[in-house]
Each structure stands twice: as C-alpha cells, then as structure tokens.
Design a protein around this motif. Structure first.
Motif, PDB file in Angstrom:
ATOM      1  N   ALA A   1       7.773  17.068  -6.805  1.00 26.65           N
ATOM      2  CA  ALA A   1       6.507  16.694  -6.166  1.00 26.65           C
ATOM      3  C   ALA A   1       6.459  15.174  -5.980  1.00 26.65           C
ATOM      4  O   ALA A   1       5.664  14.504  -6.608  1.00 26.65           O
ATOM      5  CB  ALA A   1       5.347  17.166  -7.025  1.00 26.65           C
ATOM      6  N   PRO A   2       7.309  14.607  -5.110  1.00 21.28           N
ATOM      7  CA  PRO A   2       7.458  13.157  -5.049  1.00 21.28           C
ATOM      8  C   PRO A   2       6.459  12.406  -4.166  1.00 21.28           C
ATOM      9  O   PRO A   2       6.623  11.214  -3.944  1.00 21.28           O
ATOM     10  CB  PRO A   2       8.875  12.994  -4.501  1.00 21.28           C
ATOM     11  N   THR A   3       5.421  13.078  -3.678  1.00 23.75           N
ATOM     12  CA  THR A   3       4.407  12.347  -2.911  1.00 23.75           C
ATOM     13  C   THR A   3       3.224  12.022  -3.814  1.00 23.75           C
ATOM     14  O   THR A   3       3.034  12.657  -4.856  1.00 23.75           O
ATOM     15  CB  THR A   3       3.898  13.159  -1.698  1.00 23.75           C
ATOM     16  N   LEU A   4       2.454  11.057  -3.409  1.00 20.11           N
ATOM     17  CA  LEU A   4       1.295  10.659  -4.206  1.00 20.11           C
ATOM     18  C   LEU A   4       0.308  11.817  -4.350  1.00 20.11           C
ATOM     19  O   LEU A   4      -0.223  12.056  -5.432  1.00 20.11           O
ATOM     20  CB  LEU A   4       0.628   9.438  -3.572  1.00 20.11           C
ATOM     21  N   ALA A   5       0.096  12.555  -3.273  1.00 18.27           N
ATOM     22  CA  ALA A   5      -0.827  13.698  -3.325  1.00 18.27           C
ATOM     23  C   ALA A   5      -0.321  14.771  -4.275  1.00 18.27           C
ATOM     24  O   ALA A   5      -1.093  15.331  -5.061  1.00 18.27           O
ATOM     25  CB  ALA A   5      -1.018  14.275  -1.929  1.00 18.27           C
ATOM     26  N   ALA A   6       0.984  15.063  -4.227  1.00 22.21           N
ATOM     27  CA  ALA A   6       1.551  16.082  -5.114  1.00 22.21           C
ATOM     28  C   ALA A   6       1.495  15.630  -6.566  1.00 22.21           C
ATOM     29  O   ALA A   6       1.221  16.433  -7.459  1.00 22.21           O
ATOM     30  CB  ALA A   6       2.977  16.396  -4.699  1.00 22.21           C
ATOM     31  N   LEU A   7       1.731  14.350  -6.801  1.00 20.29           N
ATOM     32  CA  LEU A   7       1.654  13.816  -8.156  1.00 20.29           C
ATOM     33  C   LEU A   7       0.219  13.907  -8.678  1.00 20.29           C
ATOM     34  O   LEU A   7      -0.002  14.276  -9.828  1.00 20.29           O
ATOM     35  CB  LEU A   7       2.139  12.368  -8.195  1.00 20.29           C
ATOM     36  N   ALA A   8      -0.745  13.605  -7.833  1.00 17.72           N
ATOM     37  CA  ALA A   8      -2.156  13.715  -8.238  1.00 17.72           C
ATOM     38  C   ALA A   8      -2.487  15.157  -8.622  1.00 17.72           C
ATOM     39  O   ALA A   8      -3.195  15.398  -9.599  1.00 17.72           O
ATOM     40  CB  ALA A   8      -3.062  13.232  -7.120  1.00 17.72           C
ATOM     41  N   ALA A   9      -1.956  16.118  -7.879  1.00 15.33           N
ATOM     42  CA  ALA A   9      -2.190  17.532  -8.202  1.00 15.33           C
ATOM     43  C   ALA A   9      -1.570  17.884  -9.552  1.00 15.33           C
ATOM     44  O   ALA A   9      -2.169  18.626 -10.338  1.00 15.33           O
ATOM     45  CB  ALA A   9      -1.626  18.422  -7.101  1.00 15.33           C
TER      46      ALA A   9
ATOM     47  N   GLY B   1       6.336   9.489   0.371  1.00 22.28           N
ATOM     48  CA  GLY B   1       7.280   9.942  -0.634  1.00 22.28           C
ATOM     49  C   GLY B   1       7.780   8.764  -1.460  1.00 22.28           C
ATOM     50  O   GLY B   1       8.093   7.707  -0.922  1.00 22.28           O
ATOM     51  N   PHE B   2       7.845   8.961  -2.753  1.00 18.59           N
ATOM     52  CA  PHE B   2       8.285   7.907  -3.665  1.00 18.59           C
ATOM     53  C   PHE B   2       9.678   7.411  -3.295  1.00 18.59           C
ATOM     54  O   PHE B   2       9.935   6.215  -3.230  1.00 18.59           O
ATOM     55  CB  PHE B   2       8.270   8.447  -5.103  1.00 18.59           C
ATOM     56  N   PHE B   3      10.578   8.330  -3.048  1.00 18.53           N
ATOM     57  CA  PHE B   3      11.961   7.968  -2.757  1.00 18.53           C
ATOM     58  C   PHE B   3      12.114   7.424  -1.336  1.00 18.53           C
ATOM     59  O   PHE B   3      12.961   6.569  -1.093  1.00 18.53           O
ATOM     60  CB  PHE B   3      12.886   9.152  -3.024  1.00 18.53           C
ATOM     61  N   GLU B   4      11.294   7.890  -0.430  1.00 17.04           N
ATOM     62  CA  GLU B   4      11.309   7.372   0.937  1.00 17.04           C
ATOM     63  C   GLU B   4      10.806   5.932   0.995  1.00 17.04           C
ATOM     64  O   GLU B   4      11.174   5.182   1.884  1.00 17.04           O
ATOM     65  CB  GLU B   4      10.447   8.258   1.847  1.00 17.04           C
ATOM     66  N   ARG B   5       9.941   5.560   0.048  1.00 21.80           N
ATOM     67  CA  ARG B   5       9.393   4.198   0.005  1.00 21.80           C
ATOM     68  C   ARG B   5      10.275   3.244  -0.802  1.00 21.80           C
ATOM     69  O   ARG B   5       9.891   2.133  -1.091  1.00 21.80           O
ATOM     70  CB  ARG B   5       7.985   4.203  -0.586  1.00 21.80           C
ATOM     71  N   GLY B   6      11.463   3.694  -1.204  1.00 21.08           N
ATOM     72  CA  GLY B   6      12.392   2.818  -1.899  1.00 21.08           C
ATOM     73  C   GLY B   6      12.594   3.129  -3.368  1.00 21.08           C
ATOM     74  O   GLY B   6      13.327   2.426  -4.056  1.00 21.08           O
ATOM     75  N   GLY B   7      11.939   4.168  -3.864  1.00 19.90           N
ATOM     76  CA  GLY B   7      12.089   4.536  -5.264  1.00 19.90           C
ATOM     77  C   GLY B   7      13.463   5.125  -5.549  1.00 19.90           C
ATOM     78  O   GLY B   7      14.140   5.606  -4.648  1.00 19.90           O
ATOM     79  N   HIS B   8      13.871   5.059  -6.783  1.00 22.95           N
ATOM     80  CA  HIS B   8      15.135   5.651  -7.231  1.00 22.95           C
ATOM     81  C   HIS B   8      14.914   6.207  -8.632  1.00 22.95           C
ATOM     82  O   HIS B   8      13.820   6.110  -9.188  1.00 22.95           O
ATOM     83  CB  HIS B   8      16.279   4.629  -7.187  1.00 22.95           C
ATOM     84  N   SER B   9      15.945   6.784  -9.214  1.00 23.54           N
ATOM     85  CA  SER B   9      15.795   7.509 -10.476  1.00 23.54           C
ATOM     86  C   SER B   9      15.270   6.630 -11.616  1.00 23.54           C
ATOM     87  O   SER B   9      14.447   7.080 -12.408  1.00 23.54           O
ATOM     88  CB  SER B   9      17.116   8.157 -10.885  1.00 23.54           C
ATOM     89  N   LEU B  10      15.726   5.394 -11.719  1.00 23.56           N
ATOM     90  CA  LEU B  10      15.248   4.520 -12.784  1.00 23.56           C
ATOM     91  C   LEU B  10      13.757   4.210 -12.614  1.00 23.56           C
ATOM     92  O   LEU B  10      12.988   4.246 -13.575  1.00 23.56           O
ATOM     93  CB  LEU B  10      16.055   3.217 -12.827  1.00 23.56           C
ATOM     94  N   LEU B  11      13.340   3.944 -11.371  1.00 19.93           N
ATOM     95  CA  LEU B  11      11.914   3.691 -11.125  1.00 19.93           C
ATOM     96  C   LEU B  11      11.089   4.949 -11.367  1.00 19.93           C
ATOM     97  O   LEU B  11       9.958   4.864 -11.846  1.00 19.93           O
ATOM     98  CB  LEU B  11      11.696   3.174  -9.700  1.00 19.93           C
TER      99      LEU B  11
ATOM    100  N   ARG C   1       0.840  -1.199   0.000  1.00 15.49           N
ATOM    101  CA  ARG C   1       0.000   0.000   0.000  1.00 15.49           C
ATOM    102  C   ARG C   1       0.871   1.243   0.000  1.00 15.49           C
ATOM    103  O   ARG C   1       1.991   1.240   0.478  1.00 15.49           O
ATOM    104  CB  ARG C   1      -0.886   0.021   1.244  1.00 15.49           C
ATOM    105  N   VAL C   2       0.284   2.315  -0.522  1.00 17.44           N
ATOM    106  CA  VAL C   2       0.950   3.613  -0.530  1.00 17.44           C
ATOM    107  C   VAL C   2      -0.056   4.642  -0.059  1.00 17.44           C
ATOM    108  O   VAL C   2      -1.185   4.674  -0.545  1.00 17.44           O
ATOM    109  CB  VAL C   2       1.457   3.982  -1.944  1.00 17.44           C
ATOM    110  N   GLY C   3       0.356   5.479   0.880  1.00 18.77           N
ATOM    111  CA  GLY C   3      -0.501   6.553   1.368  1.00 18.77           C
ATOM    112  C   GLY C   3      -0.269   7.825   0.574  1.00 18.77           C
ATOM    113  O   GLY C   3       0.782   8.004  -0.057  1.00 18.77           O
ATOM    114  N   ARG C   4      -1.234   8.713   0.631  1.00 17.07           N
ATOM    115  CA  ARG C   4      -1.164   9.930  -0.172  1.00 17.07           C
ATOM    116  C   ARG C   4       0.002  10.848   0.197  1.00 17.07           C
ATOM    117  O   ARG C   4       0.467  11.621  -0.616  1.00 17.07           O
ATOM    118  CB  ARG C   4      -2.484  10.695  -0.132  1.00 17.07           C
ATOM    119  N   THR C   5       0.507  10.746   1.416  1.00 20.68           N
ATOM    120  CA  THR C   5       1.631  11.592   1.818  1.00 20.68           C
ATOM    121  C   THR C   5       2.966  10.844   1.782  1.00 20.68           C
ATOM    122  O   THR C   5       3.996  11.415   2.135  1.00 20.68           O
ATOM    123  CB  THR C   5       1.414  12.165   3.233  1.00 20.68           C
TER     124      THR C   5
END
Length: 82
Positions: A50-58, A16-26, A10-14
């Motif tokens: 804007a690396p959070t789900l909420a910011a991306l949605a905006a 962060g992509f990189f905090e959850r394990g994301g990197h530049s290729l992903l 699961r991913v919550g709206r707040t």
C-alpha cells in the motif's frame, strides 16, 4: 513525514512513495517513524502493498480500529469475570 524523508515540498494522497523517490531504506525509516510518533505498527510488507499516502492512511485507520476493538474486547472479558 513523507515530505521530510523524500525531500519534496508536497505529497498528494495518490502519490506513490517509490514513484516520488523513495527506496527500501527510506521505507524502513518511515515505518519506524510512524511507529514512534503515532504508535502504529505497520510492517514493511504491508507498506509495500500500500505505497500511496491514501493507502497508508487506510492502514493506519484500520490499525486504530483494531486497537480499539482489542481494548473493548479486553474490557468485556474483564467485566465478564467480575
């Protein structure tokens, strides 16, 4: 999309992509997938800002609004020429 790319349940709206394990290729894969599946063009610099789900949605919402404005502007221009 995030859960599949990050390999998390699961991913919550707040979250962060990189905090959850994301990197530049992903991030590049995510931006490409958004473009392919949603028709929304978000550049990597915008995603990094804007690396959070909420910011991306905006960002996606603002792109939708911009495309709608462009369509209306094109129609108005076309009608003015008639």
């Amino acid at each position: 999309m995030w859960t599949a790319l990050l390999g998390v349940e699961r991913v919550g709206r707040t979250d962060g992509f990189f905090e959850r394990g994301g990197h530049s290729l992903l991030a590049a894969k995510l931006v490409a997938r958004i473009r392919e599946e949603m028709g929304v063009h978000i550049g990597l610099p915008a995603f990094y800002a804007a690396p959070t789900l909420a910011a991306l949605a905006a960002l996606i919402d603002s792109d939708d609004e911009a495309r709608a404005r462009d369509t209306v502007d094109a129609l108005l221009t076309e009608w003015e020429e008639v």
